[in-house]
Design a protein around this motif. Sequence first.
Motif, PDB file in Angstrom:
ATOM      1  N   TRP A 140       0.773  -1.196   0.080  1.00 36.00           N
ATOM      2  CA  TRP A 140      -0.089  -0.004   0.033  1.00 36.00           C
ATOM      3  C   TRP A 140       1.106   1.075  -0.039  1.00 36.00           C
ATOM      4  O   TRP A 140       1.893   1.333   0.665  1.00 36.00           O
ATOM      5  CB  TRP A 140      -0.896   0.029   1.241  1.00 36.00           C
ATOM      6  CG  TRP A 140      -2.073  -0.867   1.223  1.00 36.00           C
ATOM      7  CD1 TRP A 140      -2.202  -2.163   1.871  1.00 36.00           C
ATOM      8  CD2 TRP A 140      -3.474  -0.543   0.534  1.00 36.00           C
ATOM      9  NE1 TRP A 140      -3.394  -2.710   1.286  1.00 36.00           N
ATOM     10  CE2 TRP A 140      -4.027  -1.608   0.560  1.00 36.00           C
ATOM     11  CE3 TRP A 140      -3.702   0.402  -0.299  1.00 36.00           C
ATOM     12  CZ2 TRP A 140      -5.429  -1.851   0.198  1.00 36.00           C
ATOM     13  CZ3 TRP A 140      -5.109   0.277  -0.962  1.00 36.00           C
ATOM     14  CH2 TRP A 140      -5.791  -0.917  -0.760  1.00 36.00           C
ATOM     15  N   TYR A 144       6.059  -1.979   7.897  1.00 39.55           N
ATOM     16  CA  TYR A 144       5.420  -0.779   7.840  1.00 39.55           C
ATOM     17  C   TYR A 144       6.241   0.393   7.985  1.00 39.55           C
ATOM     18  O   TYR A 144       7.220   0.172   8.505  1.00 39.55           O
ATOM     19  CB  TYR A 144       4.591  -0.906   9.013  1.00 39.55           C
ATOM     20  CG  TYR A 144       3.420  -2.153   9.051  1.00 39.55           C
ATOM     21  CD1 TYR A 144       3.796  -3.153   9.719  1.00 39.55           C
ATOM     22  CD2 TYR A 144       2.117  -1.764   8.330  1.00 39.55           C
ATOM     23  CE1 TYR A 144       2.782  -4.035   9.859  1.00 39.55           C
ATOM     24  CE2 TYR A 144       1.377  -2.854   8.293  1.00 39.55           C
ATOM     25  CZ  TYR A 144       1.392  -3.983   9.158  1.00 39.55           C
ATOM     26  OH  TYR A 144       0.667  -5.132   9.140  1.00 39.55           O
ATOM     27  N   ILE A 147      -2.054  -5.133   7.900  1.00 38.92           N
ATOM     28  CA  ILE A 147      -2.295  -5.900   6.937  1.00 38.92           C
ATOM     29  C   ILE A 147      -2.361  -7.089   7.284  1.00 38.92           C
ATOM     30  O   ILE A 147      -1.531  -8.139   7.795  1.00 38.92           O
ATOM     31  CB  ILE A 147      -1.230  -6.004   5.916  1.00 38.92           C
ATOM     32  CG1 ILE A 147      -0.851  -4.798   5.397  1.00 38.92           C
ATOM     33  CG2 ILE A 147      -1.485  -6.800   4.672  1.00 38.92           C
ATOM     34  CD1 ILE A 147       0.239  -4.567   4.203  1.00 38.92           C
ATOM     35  N   LEU A 203      -5.845  -3.471   4.117  1.00 42.39           N
ATOM     36  CA  LEU A 203      -5.089  -2.586   5.006  1.00 42.39           C
ATOM     37  C   LEU A 203      -6.229  -2.001   6.205  1.00 42.39           C
ATOM     38  O   LEU A 203      -7.126  -1.321   5.933  1.00 42.39           O
ATOM     39  CB  LEU A 203      -4.542  -1.213   4.314  1.00 42.39           C
ATOM     40  CG  LEU A 203      -3.969  -0.398   5.131  1.00 42.39           C
ATOM     41  CD1 LEU A 203      -2.527  -1.069   5.646  1.00 42.39           C
ATOM     42  CD2 LEU A 203      -3.611   0.761   4.338  1.00 42.39           C
TER      43      LEU A 203
END
Length: 122
Positions: free
Chosen positions: A33, A56, A66, A77
């Motif tokens: 993401w 992250y 996630i 997410l």
Amino acid sequence: VQLLESGGGLAEPGGSLRLSCAASRVNWNTMAWFRQTPGKERLAIAAQGRDGKTVYDNSVEGRFTIPKDYTKSTLDLQMNYLKPEDTAMYYCAADDRPGWDVLRPEGFYQVWGQGIQVTVSA
């Protein structure tokens, strides 16, 4: 091959949203993401490998997660404790190469979704 994001919208500070990214094929080695605000570069905030290991960005660690998906055809997410600075366009990305160990830049990923808006405001 397509990636399709869903689940964005408006949330209040401190609230939650869950984004989903559905892929038209399975078994990507890495999915991620990203988010982007106007005039700024697109930055990775989270990435997951096929084995479920996840990395992250510091800006979201402890607030965004996630969930594991071993099929690697979807990438959710979960965003909790949202802040106004989380307001951005969020993009899903995927690549066949292993790349979950660190957050890779935009140019690493071969396939992208269209993006979905997340707005955090009172």
